[in-house]
Design an enzyme around this catalytic site. Structure first.
Site, PDB file in Angstrom:
ATOM      1  N   ASN A  32       0.751  -1.177   0.138  1.00  0.00           N
ATOM      2  CA  ASN A  32       0.078  -0.372   0.384  1.00  0.00           C
ATOM      3  C   ASN A  32       0.650   1.239  -0.440  1.00  0.00           C
ATOM      4  OD1 ASN A  32      -2.475   1.802   1.727  1.00  0.00           O
ATOM      5  ND2 ASN A  32      -2.596   1.062  -0.308  1.00  0.00           N
ATOM      6  N   HIS A  34       3.313   4.573  -0.810  1.00  0.00           N
ATOM      7  CA  HIS A  34       2.686   5.785  -1.074  1.00  0.00           C
ATOM      8  C   HIS A  34       4.336   6.190  -0.734  1.00  0.00           C
ATOM      9  CE1 HIS A  34       4.018   5.858   2.983  1.00  0.00           C
ATOM     10  NE2 HIS A  34       3.011   5.416   3.801  1.00  0.00           N
ATOM     11  N   HIS A  37       7.266   5.647   1.355  1.00  0.00           N
ATOM     12  CA  HIS A  37       8.062   4.458   0.828  1.00  0.00           C
ATOM     13  C   HIS A  37       9.281   4.831  -0.757  1.00  0.00           C
ATOM     14  CE1 HIS A  37       4.197   2.767   2.129  1.00  0.00           C
ATOM     15  NE2 HIS A  37       4.927   1.653   3.784  1.00  0.00           N
ATOM     16  N   GLN A  61       2.304  -8.720  13.913  1.00  0.00           N
ATOM     17  CA  GLN A  61       2.540  -7.234  14.783  1.00  0.00           C
ATOM     18  C   GLN A  61       1.282  -6.899  14.931  1.00  0.00           C
ATOM     19  OE1 GLN A  61       5.213  -5.723  11.094  1.00  0.00           O
ATOM     20  NE2 GLN A  61       3.634  -4.241  11.450  1.00  0.00           N
ATOM     21  N   ASP A 152       7.786   6.305  11.686  1.00  0.00           N
ATOM     22  CA  ASP A 152       7.230   5.472  12.920  1.00  0.00           C
ATOM     23  C   ASP A 152       8.573   5.427  13.904  1.00  0.00           C
ATOM     24  OD1 ASP A 152       4.986   3.809  12.062  1.00  0.00           O
ATOM     25  OD2 ASP A 152       5.810   3.701  10.106  1.00  0.00           O
TER      26      ASP A 152
HETATM   27  O1  PAF Z   1       6.964  -0.153   9.490  1.00  0.00           O
HETATM   28  C1  PAF Z   1       6.132  -1.060   8.593  1.00  0.00           C
HETATM   29  O2  PAF Z   1       5.847  -0.984   7.295  1.00  0.00           O
HETATM   30  C2  PAF Z   1       6.945  -2.270   9.237  1.00  0.00           C
HETATM   31  O3  PAF Z   1       6.083  -1.863  10.371  1.00  0.00           O
HETATM   32  C3  PAF Z   1       7.799  -3.268   8.442  1.00  0.00           C
HETATM   33  C4  PAF Z   1       8.842  -2.651   9.017  1.00  0.00           C
HETATM   34  C5  PAF Z   1       7.776  -3.647   7.640  1.00  0.00           C
HETATM   35  C6  PAF Z   1       7.618  -4.831   9.298  1.00  0.00           C
HETATM   36  O4  PAF Z   1       6.736  -5.491   9.016  1.00  0.00           O
END
Ligand code: PAF
Length: 281
Positions: A32, A34, A37, A61, A152
């Site tokens: 997904n 954006h 990324h 997670q 994050d």
């Molecule tokens: O930040 C994220 O998208 C996720 O936490 C990661 C680092 C890809 C781990 O699944």
């Protein structure tokens, strides 16, 4: 862009690059994608010859109450975007490949202390899931460097701590937060916002900016955070937490600390927004 879904194919390609003495950068994602990324992929190109991106929506997670099945999946669009920023390889494993025994029976990596506060308190087990998948992906890809978004921030510190504590031979590159014009930090979760919510969501960042100004002169951090929380709640968001922290340990900051980060999270409708500002006093 080479697309692989099997571990062996991934390893073969990386081995070939290594034989050519090429440096490999890695950008793990859950898809997904954006512009935030894509900025990670662009940063990765600056640190290596080849860039590997993974897309894997990691069940470990997600909490029991969190709806992994509704996590937005936009694979075709993601592939196009990654080609546009010249990613060299996309790794899209299935859950069966990553967790053959099921993720609940998998060995895990727990980064103590830092994982249990703030977002970790609201999402028990979340950072264990993140640390475990990132460790596993690092073992599969064996990159020289890996790029993570600073939005994050707690995740970034969990990963940095894991890498340091376990002597993992990978350099972690933090990449600056990419914001929408309104100041709202880009996130896959922004997709959950209604047009009305989009109008108030930027108040989270605006409040962080206000707080960043205040702490230059006011040292009662507790009172400042209370005021900031009220500002956020007044517009209809619901503060989950807002804290002025030491930038590395994430322990609540003391008066004389110089390297700080203000971490905040607030609910805006269905979306749980997170944001932060780093400050050196
Ligand atoms: O930040 C994220 O998208 C996720 O936490 C990661 C680092 C890809 C781990 O699944």
């Amino acid at each position: 862009m080479n697309i692989v879904d099997e571990i062996q194919a991934l390893r073969q390609q990386v081995k070939l690059w290594r034989m050519q003495n090429l440096k490999v950068a890695f950008v793990p994602t859950m898809g997904n994608l954006h512009n935030g990324h894509l900025a990670l992929v662009e940063a990765a190109h600056q640190h290596a010859d080849k860039v590997i991106v993974s897309i894997f929506v990691n069940p470990m997670q997600f909490g029991l109450s969190e709806d992994i099945d509704n996590y937005p999946k936009t694979l075709e669009q993601d592939k196009k975007r990654l080609s546009q920023v010249n990613a060299d390889l996309l790794f899209i494993p299935t859950s069966k490949i990553i967790y053959p025994k099921g993720y609940t029976d998998n060995t895990f990596v727990d980064v103590p202390n830092i994982s249990n506060k703030y977002c970790g308190k609201s999402r028990p087990g979340h950072f264990r899931g993140v640390a475990t998948i990132v460790c596993k992906l690092f073992n599969l890809v064996q990159p020289d460097v890996a790029c993570f978004g600073s939005k994050d921030y707690q995740q970034l510190q969990v990963i940095r701590t894991m890498v340091e504590d376990l002597s993992m031979p990978v350099k972690i590159i933090p990449v600056e937060i990419i914001r929408e014009e309104s100041g709202l930090a880009m996130s896959s979760r922004n997709g959950y916002l209604t047009p009305k919510e989009r109008l108030v969501a930027p108040v989270l960042y605006q409040t962080l900016q206000w707080l960043a100004e205040q702490i230059k002169t006011e040292k009662d951090f507790y009172r400042l955070c209370q005021q900031a929380s009220n500002k956020i709640n007044q517009v209809g968001l619901t503060t989950d937490y807002i804290n002025i922290c030491h930038a590395y340990t994430l322990i609540k900051a003391k008066r004389n600390d110089k390297d700080l980060v203000i971490l905040a999270s607030a609910f805006c409708g269905k979306a749980r927004l997170i944001d932060n500002i780093q400050i050196t006093l």
